[in-house]
Design a protein around this motif. Structure first.
Motif, PDB file in Angstrom:
ATOM      1  N   UNK A 108      48.888  32.414  39.012  1.00 14.89           N
ATOM      2  CA  UNK A 108      49.567  32.169  40.283  1.00 14.89           C
ATOM      3  C   UNK A 108      48.675  32.209  41.498  1.00 14.89           C
ATOM      4  N   UNK A 109      47.599  32.928  41.417  1.00 12.34           N
ATOM      5  CA  UNK A 109      46.670  32.980  42.543  1.00 12.34           C
ATOM      6  C   UNK A 109      47.216  33.694  43.755  1.00 12.34           C
ATOM      7  N   UNK A 110      46.395  33.754  44.759  1.00 15.90           N
ATOM      8  CA  UNK A 110      46.744  34.428  46.001  1.00 15.90           C
ATOM      9  C   UNK A 110      45.479  34.753  46.766  1.00 15.90           C
ATOM     10  N   UNK A 111      45.660  35.297  47.940  1.00 18.76           N
ATOM     11  CA  UNK A 111      44.523  35.675  48.777  1.00 18.76           C
ATOM     12  C   UNK A 111      44.702  37.132  49.190  1.00 18.76           C
ATOM     13  N   UNK A 112      43.776  37.961  48.760  1.00 21.31           N
ATOM     14  CA  UNK A 112      43.820  39.379  49.082  1.00 21.31           C
ATOM     15  C   UNK A 112      42.469  39.757  49.679  1.00 21.31           C
ATOM     16  N   UNK A 113      42.497  40.194  50.918  1.00 19.02           N
ATOM     17  CA  UNK A 113      41.272  40.445  51.674  1.00 19.02           C
ATOM     18  C   UNK A 113      40.496  41.672  51.207  1.00 19.02           C
ATOM     19  N   UNK A 114      41.165  42.621  50.566  1.00 19.13           N
ATOM     20  CA  UNK A 114      40.508  43.891  50.264  1.00 19.13           C
ATOM     21  C   UNK A 114      40.271  44.116  48.771  1.00 19.13           C
ATOM     22  N   UNK A 115      40.507  43.078  47.980  1.00 19.49           N
ATOM     23  CA  UNK A 115      40.318  43.171  46.534  1.00 19.49           C
ATOM     24  C   UNK A 115      39.248  42.212  46.059  1.00 19.49           C
ATOM     25  N   UNK A 116      38.476  42.621  45.086  1.00 17.79           N
ATOM     26  CA  UNK A 116      37.622  41.714  44.328  1.00 17.79           C
ATOM     27  C   UNK A 116      38.532  41.210  43.216  1.00 17.79           C
ATOM     28  N   UNK A 117      39.086  40.020  43.385  1.00 15.04           N
ATOM     29  CA  UNK A 117      40.162  39.587  42.491  1.00 15.04           C
ATOM     30  C   UNK A 117      39.852  38.300  41.760  1.00 15.04           C
ATOM     31  N   UNK A 118      40.502  38.176  40.615  1.00 14.38           N
ATOM     32  CA  UNK A 118      40.460  36.960  39.798  1.00 14.38           C
ATOM     33  C   UNK A 118      41.709  36.933  38.925  1.00 14.38           C
ATOM     34  N   UNK A 119      42.203  35.736  38.592  1.00 14.27           N
ATOM     35  CA  UNK A 119      43.441  35.659  37.806  1.00 14.27           C
ATOM     36  C   UNK A 119      43.292  36.226  36.397  1.00 14.27           C
ATOM     37  N   UNK A 120      42.154  36.024  35.797  1.00 16.20           N
ATOM     38  CA  UNK A 120      41.929  36.520  34.441  1.00 16.20           C
ATOM     39  C   UNK A 120      40.482  36.888  34.250  1.00 16.20           C
ATOM     40  N   UNK A 121      40.183  37.486  33.120  1.00 16.67           N
ATOM     41  CA  UNK A 121      38.813  37.888  32.794  1.00 16.67           C
ATOM     42  C   UNK A 121      38.575  37.636  31.311  1.00 16.67           C
ATOM     43  N   UNK A 122      37.374  37.178  30.972  1.00 19.28           N
ATOM     44  CA  UNK A 122      37.034  37.115  29.550  1.00 19.28           C
ATOM     45  C   UNK A 122      37.096  38.529  28.957  1.00 19.28           C
ATOM     46  N   UNK A 123      37.397  38.656  27.679  1.00 16.24           N
ATOM     47  CA  UNK A 123      37.552  39.980  27.074  1.00 16.24           C
ATOM     48  C   UNK A 123      36.371  40.933  27.308  1.00 16.24           C
ATOM     49  N   UNK A 124      35.159  40.441  27.216  1.00 15.66           N
ATOM     50  CA  UNK A 124      33.992  41.321  27.409  1.00 15.66           C
ATOM     51  C   UNK A 124      33.927  41.850  28.839  1.00 15.66           C
ATOM     52  N   UNK A 125      34.209  40.999  29.814  1.00 14.12           N
ATOM     53  CA  UNK A 125      34.206  41.426  31.209  1.00 14.12           C
ATOM     54  C   UNK A 125      35.342  42.414  31.473  1.00 14.12           C
ATOM     55  N   UNK A 126      36.496  42.142  30.901  1.00  9.07           N
ATOM     56  CA  UNK A 126      37.636  43.047  31.040  1.00  9.07           C
ATOM     57  C   UNK A 126      37.267  44.428  30.501  1.00  9.07           C
TER      58      UNK A 126
END
Length: 155
Positions: free
Chosen positions: A37-55
């Protein structure tokens, strides 16, 4: 670092928006896996998903994990011995098709290191708390009974 995860199936704007507001007042990085869904958050390092290793790497590096009341996240926090703050999705708010996460939260609320937050104020207090207790992978009373029954059956 605080890691926020809402799973991969559904967005959870109430939690992500709350964590964005909370992060504005913290002197700590907040990484958020926000779901679709996405969005814009000024105070978060954000992404919709992460590869399993990064997670897994982000989960392991976190001081605390904040999440929906998903059983996979609860089990991961117990295995990693991370303090876990959960906010259950609510059907009445259109966040899920039923209130199974409310039921899950009630069932796990007594587990060591699993902290249930009903609202933003509760999350804020928990993420700011000193020495928040970590989740443990302690076996329940049913485990001993199961092992005894298996031993009895096998032998």
């Amino acid at each position: 670092m605080i890691f926020v995860t809402v799973g991969t199936q559904l967005a959870f704007p109430r939690l992500i928006d709350a964590m964005d507001r909370i992060a504005a007042g913290l002197d700590e990085t907040v990484v958020a896996q926000t779901g679709p869904g996405g969005g814009a958050w000024a105070h978060l390092d954000h992404r919709p998903g992460m590869p399993p290793a990064e997670f897994a790497e982000t989960f392991a590096a976190a001081r605390i994990v904040v999440a929906h009341a998903g059983i996979g996240t609860i089990l991961s926090a117990r295995g990693a011995r991370k303090p876990l703050v959960i906010m259950p999705r609510r059907a009445a708010l259109g966040e899920h098709r039923n209130d199974h996460q409310m039921a899950t939260a009630r069932q796990v609320a007594s587990m060591t290191g699993v902290h249930v937050a009903e609202d933003e104020a509760a999350i804020a207090a928990l993420v700011r708390a000193e020495g928040l207790e970590a989740a443990e992978e302690t076996p329940g009373p049913g485990r001993a009974r199961l092992i005894a029954r298996i031993r009895e059956f096998v032998g």
